[in-house]
Design an enzyme around this catalytic site. Structure first.
Site, PDB file in Angstrom:
ATOM      1  N   GLY A   1       0.969  -0.420   5.015  1.00 38.88           N
ATOM      2  CA  GLY A   1       1.483  -1.389   5.972  1.00 38.88           C
ATOM      3  C   GLY A   1       0.566  -2.539   6.307  1.00 38.88           C
TER       4      GLY A   1
ATOM      5  N   GLU B   1      -2.626  -4.265  -2.891  1.00 42.18           N
ATOM      6  CA  GLU B   1      -2.551  -5.239  -1.796  1.00 42.18           C
ATOM      7  C   GLU B   1      -1.115  -5.631  -1.510  1.00 42.18           C
ATOM      8  OE1 GLU B   1      -2.107  -8.536  -0.660  1.00 42.18           O
ATOM      9  OE2 GLU B   1      -3.233  -8.223   1.173  1.00 42.18           O
TER      10      GLU B   1
ATOM     11  N   THR C   1       0.797  -1.220   0.000  1.00 39.77           N
ATOM     12  CA  THR C   1       0.000   0.000   0.000  1.00 39.77           C
ATOM     13  C   THR C   1       0.841   1.287   0.000  1.00 39.77           C
ATOM     14  OG1 THR C   1      -1.634  -1.290   1.216  1.00 39.77           O
ATOM     15  CG2 THR C   1      -2.029   1.040   1.091  1.00 39.77           C
TER      16      THR C   1
ATOM     17  N   THR D   1      -3.865   1.053  -2.917  1.00 38.16           N
ATOM     18  CA  THR D   1      -3.160  -0.221  -2.821  1.00 38.16           C
ATOM     19  C   THR D   1      -3.427  -1.139  -3.998  1.00 38.16           C
ATOM     20  OG1 THR D   1      -2.798  -2.125  -1.353  1.00 38.16           O
ATOM     21  CG2 THR D   1      -5.045  -1.313  -1.547  1.00 38.16           C
TER      22      THR D   1
END
Length: 582
Positions: free
Chosen positions: A486, A419, A399, A417
């Site tokens: 994160g 992912e 992200t 993001t």
């Protein structure tokens, strides 16, 4: 233009590997007074955002230009074939809006699509590097929706920086090269492993990743931007959608995503969740975002034991924060999912009496009580007789996050993001496809047979940890914007900046620089390279199961309005973040 030359000069130094202090050098336009600010995880993205603001664009206009650039220069983290959440503050009306561009599962998704025949969960890497894991991209539709409401410049004008960079090339940054060196082994290099477009893009004839500083061109992405610039609907209804569906349906582990699924996607405008904290309002995105956990942590801290004046120098203050995290993560994991599919005790989770009750579990030493699930339904405005299953969603990092304040005082806090690192590693039109569906729980029921709320379902949006946040003062004026990449750690990283500034009295950069600490479940992870040995020892002596980890890699971007109206930014030295002022 002179500004453009100045910006590129700073960017080149950064991309060739300058020090953290140099990465923090501000890009300044030639104006007499600071009027606006951009903080992103990449120098090119910051420059693109400033270019838009300088032309009179809004914060949303800048966000579009920034994400178009990040999709190219930071493809390990986000992209136009991924998803996002945006929190927007309108300075004139003092109002907040949340734009939800979270990806959705295809209509052919099944609850057991990530399970093996023996009932075990599929190994994560197999699920990630497959067609099974790609959801309908949502970020572009979300940005288009926000632009119609908040944009000031023409949509087509917002992609010029990214298009030029794709055609002329950009220097591979040290971080991008490092990701390729570490994780390149997961990028298919033979057709048997999967589509090889990414390997051909990033690796030389000897199979080695191109070095930092190498000029990488992406003409396919430039062509995609040309299509999008003319009409963003073409992404969802034209050849791009058909190509995405075809790529997803390739073996191995083909997915079911169709062009019809992509055409049916709709972004959602939602009402922001806000949690009173001291004399401020801390606000963020409602589910399927997990921001509610951020609000819970701040509410628990407000209603719990008071921190000492020593701030980050007192290990007991870190213990308070760790336990508040454990309490919030436990509830978040149990209850939060797509609101179109499950009922959630949102009002209960943010209820002052419930948070005060949770805060009574905080002790001067570690206790299992703080990572046990609570009963927010008892404080909710609606009851429930359902017993939610114990969550089995995996913890994966990825992200990007950026923040913008424009010349009118409007604000964007946006997290985007694909992912995991490079998404599925499959590419279409110069973009990486997301593996967002691995944010679902691979198991759909727990061992007791209770349904897990974040299980896979057709057209469902997986729970997200993305938690873009905006803080308002007692008068409803903008005070601070923050957020981080994160994975599941986003909640803890974002809270760290809020606690650092509002609990411990630090300036934004000092708050970002604090050691990262993630307390989800029994284990408390402390950033080994930033936390002092004395803090690690003290936490262990208080009974915490401490994992001194080097892997706490946040990417925080923060802007704060000072009492005199000046803007103060902070960029995370752990990545390639840079502050730009106008």
């Amino acid at each position: 233009m002179k500004f453009h030359i100045l910006a590129i000069g700073v960017l080149s130094a950064s991309l060739l590997g300058c020090s953290s202090a140099e990465n923090q050098t501000e890009l300044k336009a030639e104006l007499p007074k600071q009027q606006a600010m951009v903080v992103t995880a990449n120098p090119h993205a910051t420059a693109a955002g400033l270019e838009v603001l300088r032309a009179g664009g809004s914060a949303v206009d800048a966000a579009i230009a920034i994400e178009a650039v990040l999709s190219l220069v930071e493809p390990q983290s986000s992209g136009l074939a991924g998803g996002a959440f945006m929190v927007h503050y309108d300075n004139e009306t003092k109002s907040l809006a949340v734009y939800d561009g979270r990806e959705s599962a295809p209509s052919g998704a099944t609850p057991d699509m990530f399970m093996l025949e023996n009932g075990d969960s599929m190994p994560f890497i197999q699920a990630k590097t497959s067609g099974l894991s790609t959801g309908v991209p949502g970020v572009l539709a979300m940005l288009s929706m926000a632009h119609k409401e908040q944009g000031t410049l023409e949509w087509a004008s917002l992609f010029s920086y990214a298009r030029k960079l794709a055609n002329d090339g950009f220097e591979i940054s040290p971080r991008l090269h490092g990701m390729l060196a570490r994780f390149g082994k997961y990028i298919p290099s033979t057709p048997e492993q999967g589509p090889t477009d990414a390997h051909q893009y990033f690796f030389d004839d000897a199979g080695q990743p191109y070095p930092a500083g190498y000029t990488l061109k992406n003409p396919d992405y430039a062509k995609t931007l040309d299509i999008i610039a003319k009409d963003p609907a073409e992404f969802y209804h034209g050849d791009i959608a058909k190509k995405i569906a075809a790529m997803v349906q390739q073996q191995p582990r083909a997915g079911s995503l169709t062009a019809e699924d992509i055409a049916a996607y709709q972004p959602v405008k939602r009402t922001a969740l806000c949690q009173p904290y001291r004399d401020t309002q801390v606000c963020g995105a409602p589910p399927p975002s997990s921001w509610v956990a951020v609000g819970m942590i701040m509410g628990i801290l407000e209603n719990g034991p008071r921190p000492s004046a020593a701030g980050p120098d007192d290990p007991k203050n870190w213990a308070l924060l760790a336990q508040a995290q454990q309490l919030a993560y436990a509830d978040r994991d149990q209850f939060i999912a797509d609101p179109n599919f499950v009922d959630m005790p949102l009002t209960g989770m943010l209820n002052k009496d419930y948070l005060a009750k949770r805060a009574t579990l905080i002790s001067d030493k570690a206790t299992p009580l703080t990572y046990a699930v609570g009963d927010p339904w008892a404080y909710n405005d609606t009851p429930s007789n359902e017993t939610a299953g114990i969550d089995a969603t995996q913890d994966v990092h990825g992200t990007t996050h950026f923040v913008i304040v424009d010349t009118k005082g409007d604000v964007v806090s946006m997290t985007a993001t694909v992912e995991s690192i490079f998404g599925t590693t499959r590419m279409v039109g110069g973009m990486f496809l997301n593996n967002q569906l691995t944010d679902f729980s691979f198991q759909h029921h727990d061992k007791d047979g209770n349904a897990i709320v974040n299980a896979v379902a057709p057209n469902k949006r997986p729970r997200s940890s993305m938690s873009p946040s905006i803080v308002l003062d007692k008068d409803g004026d903008f005070l601070m914007a923050t957020g981080s990449p994160g994975g599941n750690n986003i909640i803890a990283y974002t809270v760290k900046t809020l606690v650092g500034v509002f609990e411990w009295g630090l300036d934004p950069q000092a708050a970002v620089d604090l050691p990262n600490m993630v307390a989800r479940g029994k284990t408390v992870r402390l950033e080994k390279d930033a936390a002092s040995d004395s803090l690690i020892v003290a936490m262990k002596e208080m009974g915490f199961d401490v994992d001194a980890s080097k892997g706490e890699n946040s990417g925080l971007s923060v802007i704060m309005r000072k009492p005199d109206g000046r803007l103060e930014g902070a960029a995370d030295k752990r990545r390639e973040g840079i502050i730009g002022t106008l």
